[in-house]
Design a protein around this motif. Structure first.
Motif, mmCIF file in Angstrom:
data_model
loop_
_atom_site.group_PDB
_atom_site.id
_atom_site.type_symbol
_atom_site.label_atom_id
_atom_site.label_comp_id
_atom_site.label_asym_id
_atom_site.label_seq_id
_atom_site.Cartn_x
_atom_site.Cartn_y
_atom_site.Cartn_z
ATOM 1 N N LEU A 59 -4.948 38.461 -85.281
ATOM 2 C CA LEU A 59 -3.484 38.353 -85.632
ATOM 3 C C LEU A 59 -3.406 36.730 -86.195
ATOM 4 N N GLU A 60 -3.916 35.990 -85.034
ATOM 5 C CA GLU A 60 -3.443 34.434 -85.235
ATOM 6 C C GLU A 60 -4.019 34.163 -86.631
ATOM 7 N N LYS A 61 -5.142 34.586 -86.990
ATOM 8 C CA LYS A 61 -5.836 34.011 -88.200
ATOM 9 C C LYS A 61 -5.119 34.386 -89.278
ATOM 10 N N LEU A 62 -4.863 35.823 -89.402
ATOM 11 C CA LEU A 62 -4.246 36.209 -90.434
ATOM 12 C C LEU A 62 -2.700 35.799 -90.600
ATOM 13 N N ALA A 63 -2.136 35.447 -89.675
ATOM 14 C CA ALA A 63 -0.584 34.986 -89.613
ATOM 15 C C ALA A 63 -0.748 33.511 -90.122
ATOM 16 N N ASN A 77 4.546 29.523 -83.368
ATOM 17 C CA ASN A 77 3.559 29.445 -82.258
ATOM 18 C C ASN A 77 4.273 30.116 -81.254
ATOM 19 N N LYS A 78 5.486 30.004 -81.014
ATOM 20 C CA LYS A 78 6.381 30.750 -79.960
ATOM 21 C C LYS A 78 6.188 32.114 -80.087
ATOM 22 N N GLU A 79 6.452 32.622 -81.239
ATOM 23 C CA GLU A 79 6.297 34.035 -81.625
ATOM 24 C C GLU A 79 4.946 34.507 -81.313
ATOM 25 N N LEU A 80 3.871 34.213 -81.620
ATOM 26 C CA LEU A 80 2.687 34.260 -81.356
ATOM 27 C C LEU A 80 2.679 34.807 -79.985
#
Length: 994
Positions: free
Chosen positions: A253-257, A276-279
């Motif tokens: 998810l982090e990579k795609l986002a 970053n907070k949302e992740l």
């Protein structure tokens, strides 16, 4: 043992689930078994209600083929309940009868998981397996004398069905059975209805009935003791992983986002902090897989060329924007991520994803295949009996004629509720009184199973762990639970919805590519927002065909706000909702928007919270903010307040508690009582129909996409709207809109029309789909034959190649579809009749070896009238395929045109209008008035106000009207306050000239 049915034994039981459990507790029951007929809809509600009453719940089902009771299944544990769901699902999905009592295949693969109870006489005791029993009714005790009790003492148990409360509800049960059987009450058979003894028989009577057979009672208690069911309510039961592990999900998810972030924002460091907070929050709250599943669905849709809109509170998420789940920039609108997901939120978030109605089923099918049919299902819902349906159904059951039923339907009195419907007293005859008496009891009963408009469940464990699946006509497995039960047990839906607006966009882009060889990137929203031509379209309210902004009320609102920008359109999309208007806040917003600095805020602190909307609450987020930041409620209670004021929320019982907290918090801050009461009034009255800001923003994005296409490719856009069967208005109006673009609209033609309306250059041909009575299979044959062997040469060629029937040929001739022959309709009808009689005895040969020359005819002089075509249009197309004012028996030039109304403000004028639509509304006094929408001869809008006396005397209907009234103005929008309205006639068919 009590074997209980609720009203989820559809059209049979008369208890609500909660009433059933309460009645059981009052009867002294310590254990209850839920055994609805072929249904487990309310199993988990039953478990929860039993817990509150300190009653042991046991789950089961009564299995029937039509009226025939086969057996009762009782789950000994959760595995047993899962097996019951699997068993029911198998037969309900395949729509096959349940297996008989002597079926060789065991229902419970492990006997320890459940029991099967057979009615006395359905199966002999010697044929029973270890987990099978025979249930004996109290009234059947005497029959035990002839049974081999000594040989099989452990095979007998007490069976006391519970279906209704008392004699009154027994009568209601009989009415329900007649509704279900679609028969008169007097024609019900004993097999159709329950025994009069199916109520909570006191336990003393049950024990007394079996006093000679104490082992039957002992067996019953043993069975009850062997059963238990457990459920962790509220624990997330959705699919937990998208990839191999939670850590892999987080990394993916982090990579795609982050890839999407670079595309959307570049290297914006300030935005990255929120990103970053949302992740972190998404990972901490366990919603990573949920985001990835939604992303995967969008990725598939994009690979298939499907357009979508991500809306709802999900559009508050920056991560969702970066994943292209939504096209709403939450930074631009300062959207509140915590409205979507926060550690204090008491309810799960969900994404609402819209697809074209043409594409949605393929998306659902992909989700079923991707995540497995044992884990993926559509969400169910239950339509309920309401006033009009109750009166009509019960009227039929009692055998009343339709006219009498219609008359009775209006005898309900208005008591001020939202629907204005109730069951009033009547001085009419006994049957009428019975219908109204029992109708009141029947109100809000579920009438059957249906499908939630868009909810999909994707579970970690097999769905059979929680519910039964059935197969409605839609063709996809659907859960026998609704959104409230699903959420309560921890299954959170993903909304995959459909709408026609996206169909307009998709088809318009395809038409543009075909006609102009231009590829449109419909996601260039920033470009559309800055487009001067689009701004002008908005200011003028020229929005017909555009998603969500084409209704008369919305067009007028846009003009009142002089809207030409995205943020104002977002606000307009929210304040048009009924709740804002009902609370008086819409008018306040319009005034304050047009008069900045000329109003005061209810409290200085509210200016900080509501400054962007001029002190008016128009978004759901603002309810949370006011409750939290102004009244001092914690975030959990503030979000609960938002939900508790919604009609969709089941827990309205929380509202009094929240109101008390709200007023207590305001008292601590020392706010004036009148201010607090006014703020609470606004919250309570508007929130029921309000949008979250992200939802409005998502709608506004799609509105801009439609506006871009309408502004720069108006002909293709109008055709696309027509081919997706319109929007707010009837298809007729969209053809007039097509004419206004400069297109030449032609009647259907067998050599030029397609099944749907087409456009080449400026020539548009009405599609065959619009011809009433033309069979789709025959229309397809016309097109296939034309594709194969070219255009039709003449009438004989058409008849020979298509083998058209006389009825279908008559329809085509009258619509003008064979005018290419150069002959008038009467000549064609005469010639067609002759040719078809000539070839009647010969098998049609679509591809003859030798083509015969056409037969020439000498016909008598057949009169042709110019109005013939218009009359045939109205009859066969439903509208005139040309200027409708050609039909009016009056001179439009005698009347004031709509564009001149502004110069006659305050004056009484008369206009000639063609009725398009009208909206009846109820006044405070309960009278009906209406707002009308008409076209003038220039196809410009005339908007009218009809107060109760005028509306009652002449409610607008289809046709032309001479309208007299005073010109009024509200924030630059002109209407006519009607004082007189009369129907204008149409020209006769035999008129010699037009």
């Amino acid at each position: 043992m009590y074997l209980c049915k609720s009203y989820f034994s559809f059209n049979y039981g008369t208890f609500s689930t909660e009433e059933l459990v309460t009645a059981g507790a009052e009867a002294g029951a310590t254990t209850l078994i839920l055994t609805n007929i072929n249904s487990t809809c309310d199993a988990w509600d039953f478990v929860q209600f039993c817990g509150r009453q300190n009653i042991k719940p046991i789950l089961g089902v009564e299995v029937r083929n039509d009226n025939t009771l086969l057996y009762i299944l009782i789950a000994a544990n959760n595995k047993g309940f899962q097996r019951i769901n699997e068993f029911l699902s198998e037969y309900l999905r395949e729509k096959k009868p349940f297996p008989p009592c002597d079926s060789p295949d065991p229902i419970f693969h492990n006997p320890a998981d459940g029991f099967i109870i057979y009615p006395l006489g359905n199966k002999s005791p010697e044929a029973l397996n270890s987990n099978e029993r025979i249930g004996v009714l109290p009234g059947e005790v005497n029959k035990l004398l002839k049974q081999p009790l000594a040989s099989y003492p452990d095979k007998w148990v007490v069976r006391q069905p519970v279906t209704f409360q008392n004699k009154t509800y027994y009568n209601l049960h009989r009415l329900l059975r007649a509704v279900d059987r679609n028969t008169l009450l007097t024609k019900l058979t004993p097999e159709d209805i329950a025994s009069t003894q199916e109520y909570f028989l006191p336990q003393v009577e049950l024990l007394t009935a079996f006093r000679q057979y104490p082992f039957v009672i002992t067996n019953t208690y043993k069975l009850l003791d062997a059963c238990s069911i457990m459920m962790d309510f509220g624990v997330d039961k959705n699919k937990q992983l998208f990839s191999a592990s939670r850590e892999d999900d987080r990394v993916l998810l982090e990579k795609l986002a982050r890839d999407g972030f670079r595309l959307r924002y570049g290297a914006n460091k300030k935005v990255k902090e929120r990103f970053n907070k949302e992740l972190r929050i998404i990972d901490q709250m366990g919603f990573t897989a949920y985001f990835l599943i939604t992303w995967d669905m969008i990725r598939y849709a994009q690979s298939r060329g499907f357009y979508h809109v991500g809306r709802g509170s999900g559009a508050n998420s920056l991560v969702a924007y970066c994943l292209q789940i939504t096209d709403v920039d939450p930074i631009e609108l300062d959207l509140y991520f915590e409205r979507f997901l926060n550690p204090h939120r008491t309810s799960p978030p969900d994404f609402d994803i819209d697809f074209s109605y043409l594409d949605r089923d393929e998306i659902i099918d992909y989700m079923m295949k991707r995540y497995g049919r044992d884990h993926t299902t559509l969400l169910g819902m239950y339509p309920t009996f309401q006033y009009n349906a109750i009166i009509r159904e019960l009227g039929k059951v009692f055998g009343l004629p339709k006219a009498e039923i219609d008359d009775l339907a209006v005898k309900g009195y208005y008591n001020g509720n939202s629907r204005g419907e109730s069951f009033g007293k009547t001085d009419t005859d006994k049957i009428h009184r019975a219908i109204l008496q029992y109708g009141k009891l029947l109100q809000n009963f579920p009438s059957g199973l249906s499908i939630h408009p868009g909810g999909i469940l994707i579970s970690e464990k097999p769905l059979s762990s929680y519910c039964t699946l059935h197969l409605p006509p839609k063709g996809f497995p659907t859960a026998m639970i609704d959104m409230f039960v699903a959420e309560n047990i921890g299954l959170y839906k993903l909304d995959v919805l459909s709408q026609r607006g996206l169909g307009h966009i998709k088809e318009c882009i395809q038409l543009i590519k075909t006609n102009h060889h231009i590829d449109i990137n419909i996601h260039e929203i920033d470009k559309f927002k800055k487009d001067p031509a689009i701004k002008e379209q908005l200011r003028a309210g020229n929005t017909i065909g555009c998603f969500y902004i084409e209704s008369p009320a919305m067009r007028q609102l846009i003009k009142k706000l002089k809207c030409d920008n995205y943020e104002t359109l977002v606000a307009a999309s929210s304040i048009i909702r009924p709740g804002v208007g009902r609370s008086g806040m819409m008018h306040q917003y319009i005034y304050r928007y047009n008069n900045p600095g000329k109003f005061e805020y209810a409290h200085p602190k509210l200016k900080e919270i509501l400054g962007s909307t001029y002190g008016v609450m128009i978004y759901q987020e603002q309810v949370i903010q006011v409750a939290h930041e102004w009244a001092g409620l914690d975030m959990a209670d503030a979000d609960l307040l938002r939900r508790a004021t919604s009609s969709k929320y089941r827990g309205k019982g929380h509202l009094p508690m929240l109101k008390e907290k709200f007023f207590a918090g305001c008292a601590e801050y020392g706010y004036p009582t009148d201010v607090v009461e006014e703020v609470w009034r606004q919250i309570e009255s508007f929130a029921d129909y309000s949008f979250c800001k992200a939802h409005s923003a998502s709608y506004a994005v799609e509105s801009y996409q439609s506006l871009f296409l309408k502004t720069h490719f108006p002909m293709e856009f109008a055709v696309a709207v027509i081919n997706n069967f319109g929007g707010f208005y009837s298809r007729e109006l969209y053809f007039y809109e097509l004419m206004k673009t400069g297109a030449h609209v032609h009647r259907p033609c067998v050599n030029n029309s397609d099944y749907y309306t087409n456009i080449h250059g400026k020539d548009a041909y009405v599609g065959f789909v619009h011809i009433k009575g033309l069979e789709q299979t025959f229309a397809t044959r016309i097109l296939e034959e034309r594709e194969r062997d070219g255009a039709y040469a003449d009438l004989a060629d058409f008849i020979q190649r298509t083998a058209v029937t006389p009825e279908q040929l008559d329809i085509l001739i009258r619509t003008g579809a064979l005018r290419f022959t150069g002959k008038n309709k009467k000549e064609l009808l005469w010639e067609g009749d002759f040719l078809q009689k000539k070839t009647k005895a010969i098998n049609p040969m679509p591809h003859p070896l030798f083509k015969e020359p056409p037969i020439s005819f000498t016909l008598p002089d057949l009169p042709v009238y110019p109005m013939d075509d218009f009359y045939d249009d109205v009859e066969l197309l439903g509208f005139p395929a040309g200027d409708p004012f050609t039909l009016v028996d009056d001179d439009p030039s005698r009347y004031l045109p709509a564009h001149s109304l502004a110069g006659h403000l305050g004056e009484t004028v008369t206009v000639l209008g063609y009725h398009i639509t009208h909206k009846p509304v109820r006044t405070i006094k309960g009278d009906t008035m209406s707002f009308g929408t008409f076209l003038d001869a220039n196809k410009d809008w005339i908007d009218t106000v009809h107060f109760p006396p005028i509306h009652a005397a002449h409610p607008p209907q289809a046709g032309f009207y001479r309208i007299t009234g005073k010109v009024i103005e509200d924030f630059g929008v002109y209407n006519i306050e009607v004082t007189r309205i009369e129907k204008a006639g149409i020209k006769t068919r035999t008129l010699q000239t037009v």
